[in-house]
Motif scaffolding. Structure first.
Motif, PDB file in Angstrom:
ATOM      1  N   GLY A  84       0.810  -1.211   0.000  1.00 58.64           N
ATOM      2  CA  GLY A  84       0.000   0.000   0.000  1.00 58.64           C
ATOM      3  C   GLY A  84       0.840   1.256   0.000  1.00 58.64           C
ATOM      4  N   ALA A  85       1.863   1.290   0.856  1.00 60.35           N
ATOM      5  CA  ALA A  85       2.675   2.494   0.996  1.00 60.35           C
ATOM      6  C   ALA A  85       3.487   2.783  -0.261  1.00 60.35           C
ATOM      7  N   VAL A  86       4.132   1.768  -0.807  1.00 59.31           N
ATOM      8  CA  VAL A  86       4.944   1.967  -2.016  1.00 59.31           C
ATOM      9  C   VAL A  86       4.058   2.333  -3.198  1.00 59.31           C
ATOM     10  N   SER A  87       2.869   1.758  -3.270  1.00 57.94           N
ATOM     11  CA  SER A  87       1.938   2.123  -4.341  1.00 57.94           C
ATOM     12  C   SER A  87       1.598   3.607  -4.291  1.00 57.94           C
ATOM     13  N   LEU A  88       1.406   4.141  -3.086  1.00 57.53           N
ATOM     14  CA  LEU A  88       1.113   5.567  -2.944  1.00 57.53           C
ATOM     15  C   LEU A  88       2.316   6.424  -3.348  1.00 57.53           C
ATOM     16  N   VAL A  89       3.503   6.006  -2.916  1.00 59.29           N
ATOM     17  CA  VAL A  89       4.717   6.750  -3.279  1.00 59.29           C
ATOM     18  C   VAL A  89       4.861   6.800  -4.800  1.00 59.29           C
ATOM     19  N   ALA A  90       4.668   5.649  -5.446  1.00 57.69           N
ATOM     20  CA  ALA A  90       4.792   5.605  -6.905  1.00 57.69           C
ATOM     21  C   ALA A  90       3.699   6.432  -7.581  1.00 57.69           C
ATOM     22  N   ALA A  91       2.498   6.430  -7.011  1.00 57.73           N
ATOM     23  CA  ALA A  91       1.372   7.153  -7.610  1.00 57.73           C
ATOM     24  C   ALA A  91       1.548   8.660  -7.560  1.00 57.73           C
ATOM     25  N   CYS A  92       2.402   9.157  -6.675  1.00 56.86           N
ATOM     26  CA  CYS A  92       2.674  10.604  -6.643  1.00 56.86           C
ATOM     27  C   CYS A  92       3.251  11.076  -7.969  1.00 56.86           C
ATOM     28  N   GLY A  93       4.046  10.232  -8.592  1.00 58.99           N
ATOM     29  CA  GLY A  93       4.596  10.553  -9.903  1.00 58.99           C
ATOM     30  C   GLY A  93       5.737  11.537  -9.891  1.00 58.99           C
ATOM     31  N   CYS A  94       6.164  11.983  -8.715  1.00 59.96           N
ATOM     32  CA  CYS A  94       7.229  12.994  -8.656  1.00 59.96           C
ATOM     33  C   CYS A  94       8.264  12.688  -7.577  1.00 59.96           C
ATOM     34  N   ARG A 335      -0.367  17.804  -9.459  1.00 51.09           N
ATOM     35  CA  ARG A 335      -1.529  18.023 -10.321  1.00 51.09           C
ATOM     36  C   ARG A 335      -1.305  17.458 -11.720  1.00 51.09           C
ATOM     37  N   SER A 336      -0.052  17.444 -12.150  1.00 52.91           N
ATOM     38  CA  SER A 336       0.249  16.938 -13.494  1.00 52.91           C
ATOM     39  C   SER A 336       0.944  15.578 -13.473  1.00 52.91           C
ATOM     40  N   THR A 337       1.350  15.091 -12.282  1.00 51.56           N
ATOM     41  CA  THR A 337       2.099  13.828 -12.241  1.00 51.56           C
ATOM     42  C   THR A 337       1.358  12.687 -11.547  1.00 51.56           C
ATOM     43  N   ALA A 338       0.420  13.002 -10.668  1.00 52.30           N
ATOM     44  CA  ALA A 338      -0.212  11.965  -9.843  1.00 52.30           C
ATOM     45  C   ALA A 338      -1.079  11.034 -10.683  1.00 52.30           C
ATOM     46  N   ALA A 339      -1.003   9.748 -10.357  1.00 52.14           N
ATOM     47  CA  ALA A 339      -1.780   8.738 -11.076  1.00 52.14           C
ATOM     48  C   ALA A 339      -3.104   8.439 -10.387  1.00 52.14           C
ATOM     49  N   LEU A 340      -3.352   9.075  -9.242  1.00 52.12           N
ATOM     50  CA  LEU A 340      -4.576   8.856  -8.475  1.00 52.12           C
ATOM     51  C   LEU A 340      -5.169  10.198  -8.068  1.00 52.12           C
TER      52      LEU A 340
END
Length: 391
Positions: A84-94, A335-340
């Motif tokens: 869960g935590a790594v998925s959120l970090v990756a979803a930030c996109g930045c 705003r331009s990088t997040a995947a969620l």
């Protein structure tokens, strides 16, 4: 702009956490994102302080943006917690760097261990030990020592090493282009009952806080001021509520809990029937096969009515618990990088999708039930209306 991420519980925030963030800043991080557990934590049970107060302590001492790790992962196994935590970090996109503590302080050793755990040989090596009735962790450790190296098995004997290895595994599975670095844990051990060179474990600090004793030398002064003004979550206040829930569960409801195997739900149900306190439940149910942390997570998952399938889903949103000016700069970039979807409002996130609704409702309900461990009761639904911490 170099953005680094840390995964934490801050239960409570202390000098070791402040040291980690300071070292990360010295290593060149201009912006620090923290993915932090909410009101219930991985050991099973309520955090000693409500999540927004813990977020505030972190923001006052080096963090820039706090994102909430949703309940289904926050109170799960190390593998699911890391997922869960790594998925959120990756979803930030930045995020450029994931930074984590470890007892060994060796990234190559942690990476070797992560690679060994991903090896297709491992299940066959574990099978004979599992057939002997050994717990999963013990069987895995013996298989690592036999098929790879005793040094790799020793890595997994320490809790921060174990989480670090899981972070690396999840990053590999996600294919995320995020660098990693580790910092050797300073001072007292994770579960130590003492102090060392100005550092104290979170376990020791929780004990002192519960007794109303002074902790200032071992936490930043700004955090100590926040703690002094806050009520702690007392296990005694909520114990009867937990027992009431456990006693009312049907056998079928026990089978829907997270992380079930080998009949653990039956053992827990039988222990509940014969116990007059939570500690007695855990004493009656605990064996080498069923460690205390796993039983605690099961009991509190039952108390919270947590759907065991949610931790197997990918996180559906990025919820903001707090930020400062640098954190606002990260949010602007996201705003331009997040995947969620990114938002502080649980009410708004809930409307995004059916899965968001399931996660949001579980989070809000858990906050209402967390409140039963606090001296001051609030009406239900307050997690929908409380805003983020802004510095």
């Amino acid at each position: 702009m170099q953005t680094a991420a840390v995964i934490a519980e801050y239960n409570p925030f202390h000098n070791g956490h402040a040291y980690q963030l300071t070292q990360l800043r010295l290593a060149g991080a201009t912006h620090i994102v923290v993915v932090m557990s909410g009101n219930f934590v991985q050991r099973g049970g309520p955090a000693i302080f409500e999540k927004r107060l813990r977020a505030a302590a972190a923001l006052h001492n080096g963090a820039d943006l706090i994102l909430e790790l949703p309940l289904p992962y926050a109170m799960a196994t190390a593998e699911r917690f890391a997922f869960g935590a790594v998925s959120l970090v990756a979803a930030c996109g930045c995020v450029d760097l994931l930074y984590f503590g470890s007892e060994c302080g060796s990234l190559p050793l942690l990476e070797q261990t992560a690679q060994a755990l991903e090896s297709p040989r491992l299940p066959n090596l574990m099978a004979p030990y599992l057939a002997q009735g050994l717990p999963f962790a013990a069987a895995r450790s013996r298989a690592l020592a036999q098929g790879f190296s005793p040094a790799l098995a020793q890595v997994l004997e320490e809790p921060n090493n174990t989480l670090a290895v899981e972070y690396l595994r999840q990053l590999h599975r996600a294919g995320a282009a995020i660098q990693t670095a580790t910092l050797r844990r300073q001072g007292a051990d994770h579960h130590s009952s003492g102090t060392c060179q100005g550092f104290a474990s979170a376990t020791w600090l929780r004990e002192r806080l519960t007794l109303g004793e002074e902790i200032l030398p071992f936490v930043p002064s700004s955090a100590a001021q926040l703690y002094a003004q806050a009520a702690i979550a007392s296990p005694a206040l909520g114990e009867r509520a937990v027992l009431a829930r456990l006693r009312s569960l049907s056998a079928q409801e026990y089978t829907s809990l997270p992380d079930l195997s080998e009949g653990i739900e039956r053992r827990l149900k039988n222990a509940v029937a014969g116990a007059a306190s939570l500690e007695e439940v855990f004493t009656l149910a605990k064996t080498k096969r069923y460690p205390l942390a796993r039983l605690r997570r099961l009991a509190f998952s039952a108390y919270l009515g947590l759907d065991g399938s949610l931790c197997r889903q990918s996180p559906p949103y990025l919820r903001v618990l707090g930020h400062n000016q640098r954190g606002r700069e990260v949010l602007a970039r996201m705003r331009s990088t997040a995947a969620l979807p990114v938002c502080a409002s649980l009410a708004k996130l809930e409307k995004t999708s059916p899965l968001c609704r399931a996660f949001a409702q579980a989070e809000a309900s858990s906050c209402d039930l967390y409140n039963l461990f606090e001296a001051r009761l609030r009406p239900c639904g307050w997690d929908y209306t409380e805003g983020p911490v802004i510095l």
